[in-house]
Design a protein around this motif. Structure first.
Motif, PDB file in Angstrom:
ATOM      1  N   GLY A   7       6.599 -60.820 -40.861  1.00 52.11           N
ATOM      2  CA  GLY A   7       7.046 -59.827 -41.840  1.00 52.11           C
ATOM      3  C   GLY A   7       6.152 -59.801 -43.060  1.00 52.11           C
ATOM      4  O   GLY A   7       5.841 -58.724 -43.599  1.00 52.11           O
ATOM      5  N   ASP A   8       5.716 -60.961 -43.515  1.00 51.84           N
ATOM      6  CA  ASP A   8       4.794 -61.028 -44.656  1.00 51.84           C
ATOM      7  C   ASP A   8       3.479 -60.334 -44.327  1.00 51.84           C
ATOM      8  O   ASP A   8       2.917 -59.608 -45.154  1.00 51.84           O
ATOM      9  CB  ASP A   8       4.530 -62.480 -45.062  1.00 51.84           C
ATOM     10  N   TRP A   9       2.968 -60.565 -43.113  1.00 52.74           N
ATOM     11  CA  TRP A   9       1.729 -59.897 -42.697  1.00 52.74           C
ATOM     12  C   TRP A   9       1.937 -58.387 -42.675  1.00 52.74           C
ATOM     13  O   TRP A   9       1.109 -57.625 -43.213  1.00 52.74           O
ATOM     14  CB  TRP A   9       1.283 -60.395 -41.317  1.00 52.74           C
ATOM     15  N   ALA A  10       3.043 -57.939 -42.075  1.00 55.54           N
ATOM     16  CA  ALA A  10       3.325 -56.499 -41.991  1.00 55.54           C
ATOM     17  C   ALA A  10       3.478 -55.898 -43.391  1.00 55.54           C
ATOM     18  O   ALA A  10       2.978 -54.803 -43.660  1.00 55.54           O
ATOM     19  CB  ALA A  10       4.578 -56.264 -41.156  1.00 55.54           C
ATOM     20  N   HIS A  11       4.152 -56.612 -44.270  1.00 53.78           N
ATOM     21  CA  HIS A  11       4.310 -56.135 -45.647  1.00 53.78           C
ATOM     22  C   HIS A  11       2.943 -55.979 -46.315  1.00 53.78           C
ATOM     23  O   HIS A  11       2.692 -54.979 -47.006  1.00 53.78           O
ATOM     24  CB  HIS A  11       5.192 -57.100 -46.442  1.00 53.78           C
ATOM     25  N   GLY A  12       2.080 -56.947 -46.107  1.00 49.56           N
ATOM     26  CA  GLY A  12       0.745 -56.896 -46.676  1.00 49.56           C
ATOM     27  C   GLY A  12      -0.103 -55.756 -46.146  1.00 49.56           C
ATOM     28  O   GLY A  12      -1.063 -55.331 -46.790  1.00 49.56           O
ATOM     29  N   ARG A  13       0.257 -55.250 -44.977  1.00 48.15           N
ATOM     30  CA  ARG A  13      -0.470 -54.128 -44.368  1.00 48.15           C
ATOM     31  C   ARG A  13       0.167 -52.789 -44.733  1.00 48.15           C
ATOM     32  O   ARG A  13      -0.330 -51.739 -44.329  1.00 48.15           O
ATOM     33  CB  ARG A  13      -0.500 -54.279 -42.839  1.00 48.15           C
TER      34      ARG A  13
END
Length: 172
Positions: free
Chosen positions: A66-72
């Motif tokens: 989720g953190d990766w997706a948020h960062g994208r």
């Protein structure tokens, strides 16, 4: 659908998430992330031993994805993630509200056959029954599409692109 959305390619083990995900990312011109890379070593050890993960095992893993997706967000990206339960997808959406899911679907016999031909992957076919038992398909209120995994990777990718293209654009 056009990028810059973040697409989560989901489904049980053996449906082709790590094959279709990079193909979708390449077509959209965005980065791809493999969810298995977000697992802590303890999770990989459990799965390698044929032990299904518990929800407590999965929460930190889902949070990292989720953190990766948020960062994208606003940039676009594709990540593979089994996301078998609604609660797992809700957790991903809580971190990255705009994610869209591509649920790769196939019958058990096809998926088991594909899994039996994989080499060097930690997920044994013995865990396939638990994957299908856990699977909660996308609900009608979840942004995403179901895509059948029969055919070549290119055919599956084309079906996914067409289905994603038919989705309404989310509000900014």
């Amino acid at each position: 659908m056009n990028t810059p959305h973040v697409v989560v390619v989901m489904g049980v083990a053996g449906t082709g998430k790590t094959t279709i995900g990079p193909l979708l990312a390449a077509r959209y011109g965005v980065p791809y992330a493999e969810a298995d890379d977000f697992h802590p070593p303890a999770n990989i050890a459990k799965m390698s031993a044929g032990t299904p993960l518990t929800d407590d095992d999965r929460w930190p893993w889902l949070d990292a994805i989720g953190d990766w997706a948020h960062g994208r967000g606003g940039l676009g990206g594709v990540v593979s993630c089994s996301a078998l339960k609604r609660s797992y997808r809700d957790r991903l959406r809580s971190a990255a509200p705009g994610v869209v899911f591509v649920h790769l679907t196939g019958d058990r016999a096809l998926v088991e056959d594909r899994m039996s031909h994989r080499q060097g992957h930690f997920m044994p076919t013995a865990l396939l029954d638990s994957q299908f038992a856990t699977l909660q398909p996308l609900g009608p209120d979840e942004a995403g599409v179901a895509v059948d995994v029969t055919g070549s990777p290119e055919e599956i990718t084309e079906r996914a692109l067409a289905a994603l293209g038919a989705l309404p654009e989310p509000a900014p």
